[in-house]
Design a protein around this motif. Structure first.
Motif, PDB file in Angstrom:
ATOM      1  N   ARG A   1       0.905  -1.262  -0.080  1.00  0.00           N
ATOM      2  CA  ARG A   1       0.048   0.099   0.093  1.00  0.00           C
ATOM      3  C   ARG A   1       0.906   1.287   0.115  1.00  0.00           C
ATOM      4  NH1 ARG A   1      -5.493  -0.296   3.736  1.00  0.00           N
ATOM      5  NH2 ARG A   1      -6.657  -1.713   2.106  1.00  0.00           N
ATOM      6  N   LEU A   2       1.952   1.248   0.593  1.00  0.00           N
ATOM      7  CA  LEU A   2       2.768   2.475   0.660  1.00  0.00           C
ATOM      8  C   LEU A   2       3.920   2.565  -0.425  1.00  0.00           C
ATOM      9  CD1 LEU A   2       3.254   2.554   4.582  1.00  0.00           C
ATOM     10  CD2 LEU A   2       1.580   3.927   3.099  1.00  0.00           C
TER      11      LEU A   2
ATOM     12  N   VAL B   1      -5.010   2.741  -2.213  1.00  0.00           N
ATOM     13  CA  VAL B   1      -6.019   2.071  -1.466  1.00  0.00           C
ATOM     14  C   VAL B   1      -7.213   1.903  -2.342  1.00  0.00           C
ATOM     15  CG1 VAL B   1      -7.494   2.019   0.451  1.00  0.00           C
ATOM     16  CG2 VAL B   1      -5.085   3.273   0.652  1.00  0.00           C
ATOM     17  N   ASP B   2      -7.451   0.695  -2.813  1.00  0.00           N
ATOM     18  CA  ASP B   2      -8.631   0.281  -3.525  1.00  0.00           C
ATOM     19  C   ASP B   2      -8.408   0.900  -4.861  1.00  0.00           C
ATOM     20  OD1 ASP B   2      -9.722  -1.266  -1.340  1.00  0.00           O
ATOM     21  OD2 ASP B   2     -10.927   0.423  -0.643  1.00  0.00           O
ATOM     22  N   GLY B   3      -7.362   1.084  -5.567  1.00  0.00           N
ATOM     23  CA  GLY B   3      -7.405   1.711  -6.801  1.00  0.00           C
ATOM     24  C   GLY B   3      -7.194   3.092  -6.697  1.00  0.00           C
ATOM     25  N   GLU B   4      -7.126   3.836  -5.780  1.00  0.00           N
ATOM     26  CA  GLU B   4      -7.227   5.349  -5.677  1.00  0.00           C
ATOM     27  C   GLU B   4      -5.758   5.691  -5.072  1.00  0.00           C
ATOM     28  OE1 GLU B   4     -11.288   7.359  -5.088  1.00  0.00           O
ATOM     29  OE2 GLU B   4     -10.767   6.107  -3.397  1.00  0.00           O
ATOM     30  N   HIS B   5      -5.242   6.825  -5.612  1.00  0.00           N
ATOM     31  CA  HIS B   5      -3.895   7.181  -4.991  1.00  0.00           C
ATOM     32  C   HIS B   5      -4.099   8.471  -3.968  1.00  0.00           C
ATOM     33  CE1 HIS B   5       0.459   8.644  -5.480  1.00  0.00           C
ATOM     34  NE2 HIS B   5      -0.242   9.778  -5.453  1.00  0.00           N
ATOM     35  N   PHE B   6      -3.465   8.200  -2.767  1.00  0.00           N
ATOM     36  CA  PHE B   6      -3.418   9.200  -1.921  1.00  0.00           C
ATOM     37  C   PHE B   6      -1.985   9.622  -1.538  1.00  0.00           C
ATOM     38  CE2 PHE B   6      -7.230   6.855  -1.410  1.00  0.00           C
ATOM     39  CZ  PHE B   6      -8.305   7.846  -0.926  1.00  0.00           C
ATOM     40  N   GLU B   7      -1.679  10.825  -1.376  1.00  0.00           N
ATOM     41  CA  GLU B   7      -0.321  11.183  -0.932  1.00  0.00           C
ATOM     42  C   GLU B   7      -0.406  11.777   0.374  1.00  0.00           C
ATOM     43  OE1 GLU B   7       0.666  14.144  -4.055  1.00  0.00           O
ATOM     44  OE2 GLU B   7       1.485  12.454  -5.235  1.00  0.00           O
TER      45      GLU B   7
END
Length: 461
Positions: free
Chosen positions: A119-120, A196-202
């Protein structure tokens, strides 16, 4: 981490409203706590959790919570205690891990080594030797919407608290400008993202620490204090005259705008887009009237100004900008001005923060900041005619110096776009009036006086 989501939920529900970066204070809602990823697997373990806050009106916000779990109370971390829960072996203590110096090196080690997990994703934007993995961390208390850690005088790690899917403009812009060798920004050293679940978070960004730097707001306030202690001297005669720095700052902002224009696409707003922007200004003013009745007298003049903006004949160029520029977003080092925090308006959606806009919006934000700096002393002293005269003189001198510096660097003077510049400044001041009415009523006279000036100036299209 031994704690389950069910055990953490009531602890986080009570702790979140006490955090200065939490935007939902006073709003009713429920909290769900979900583990995102393990940051430190060894004891004491650190897990990055997300708190999903669902408000009664249906809106949702997601916050990042790096938490450390200890099997004994640590009195040195009592100020960041999230809570304690009982398991089979006794109490387990949960703390905000960003304040725990025993574990904060993990962020930098992972950036240096470009660690990848399910995930990271940790990314190193510099040489490994530039990542100060052996330096202790210190949480900066001035940050309000995120949490920032300083590692000696080498680097600053900004951990984003409110998470939204997509590209964070602070990382995006610093990466682009660092690659160009831009002089007036801090170099990007690293970043942290999650999938996460195909979404990108910074999640976080690491930048060089600007040694010898002083906050622009503090420098400006000191100049005002020096002026008001100088008897009958004018602003240009006082020992703490700030106009030279204001002019250099204007040139620095113009240079950053030029770098942004090269690094990202530029365009021209269509007449329909300008009218839509004017409609937003009108709507914000109408809302403000319901909160700040003192605006009634100036509302007709402000609506006339926004109408003139809607009917602009000259093209309105747009590009990537800072989006939340003021004296608190600039640092003065011994060598130059440095502009920080390209995150934009923290509560706005990421897509809106990345949208091209007029550079006049940034300039207007800085002009508002000079207005505040010039008049802040009157909040403490009350209205004294001589001090009010000096405050106006200081603000006007430094606003003009800033625009002069900008014009010389950019080869075009923002003051020549008087209608658009005034409209952006008035729109910002309307926002300020609502904010001050709700949070700092003693400061309300500052935006009210500015709006009176902006509303009364003759509109020339």
């Amino acid at each position: 981490m031994s704690a389950s989501s069910e055990q953490l939920r009531p602890l986080v529900q009570g702790w979140l409203p006490t955090q200065r970066w939490f935007a939902g204070k006073g709003r009713a809602g429920t909290v769900d706590v979900v583990p995102l990823a393990v940051l430190v697997a060894a004891s004491p373990e650190v897990t990055i959790w997300t708190a999903r806050v669902t408000y009664d009106d249906g809106s949702i916000e997601v916050y990042q919570l790096p938490l450390v779990e200890r099997d004994a109370r640590d009195e040195g971390l009592d100020h960041v205690l999230v809570g304690a829960y009982e398991d089979g072996d006794g109490l387990r203590w949960i703390y905000d891990a960003l304040h725990d110096k025993d574990v904060t090196a993990a962020w930098l080690v992972n950036i240096r080594d470009e660690v990848r997990t399910d995930r990271l994703r940790f990314t190193n934007h510099a040489d490994a030797a530039d990542i100060p993995v052996d330096e202790p961390s210190l949480v900066l208390t001035a940050e309000q919407s995120n949490t920032s850690l300083m590692y000696a005088d080498k680097a600053i790690l900004k951990v984003f608290r409110r998470l939204q899917p997509g590209v964070n403009p602070d990382i995006e812009i610093h990466a682009a400008l660092s690659a160009r060798g831009a002089r007036h920004v801090a170099r990007l050293l690293g970043s942290v993202a999650a999938e996460v679940d195909g979404e990108h978070f910074e999640l976080a960004m690491l930048q060089e620490f600007m040694t010898t730097a002083t906050d622009g707001w503090e420098l400006a306030k000191k100049s005002v204090l020096d002026l008001m202690a100088e008897g009958d001297l004018h602003a240009e005669e006082a020992g703490g005259d700030f106009a030279g720095e204001a002019e250099r700052l204007g040139a620095a902002v113009a240079e950053v705008h030029a770098d942004l224009a090269v690094a990202f696409a530029t365009a021209t707003a269509t007449p329909e887009e300008v009218r839509d922007r004017a409609d937003t200004m009108h709507a914000r003013l109408e809302y403000a009237l319901s909160v700040v009745p003192e605006l009634q007298d100036v509302a007709p003049g402000l609506h006339a100004l926004f109408n003139a903006f809607a009917e602009l004949r000259d093209p309105l160029p747009v590009q990537r900008i800072h989006g939340d520029l003021h004296l608190g977003q600039v640092l003065r080092t011994v060598h130059r001005w440095v502009i920080i925090d390209f995150e934009g308006e923290p509560m706005a959606e990421l897509s809106a923060r990345r949208r091209p806009d007029s550079t006049l919006r940034d300039i207007a934000g800085m002009l508002r900041s000079f207005e505040y700096a010039g008049h802040h002393r009157l909040i403490e002293t009350g209205y004294v005619p001589q001090l009010a005269y000096r405050a106006n003189e200081w603000a006007e001198r430094n606003r003009d110096a800033f625009c002069t510096g900008y014009a010389e660097s950019a080869q075009h003077d923002p003051r020549e776009q008087s209608v658009a510049l005034r409209a952006f400044e008035a729109d910002k001041a309307v926002y300020e009036a609502v904010y001050e009415s709700r949070h700092r009523p003693a400061w309300l006279p500052i935006p009210l006086a500015s709006l009176s000036r902006l509303a009364e100036t003759e509109v020339v299209r």
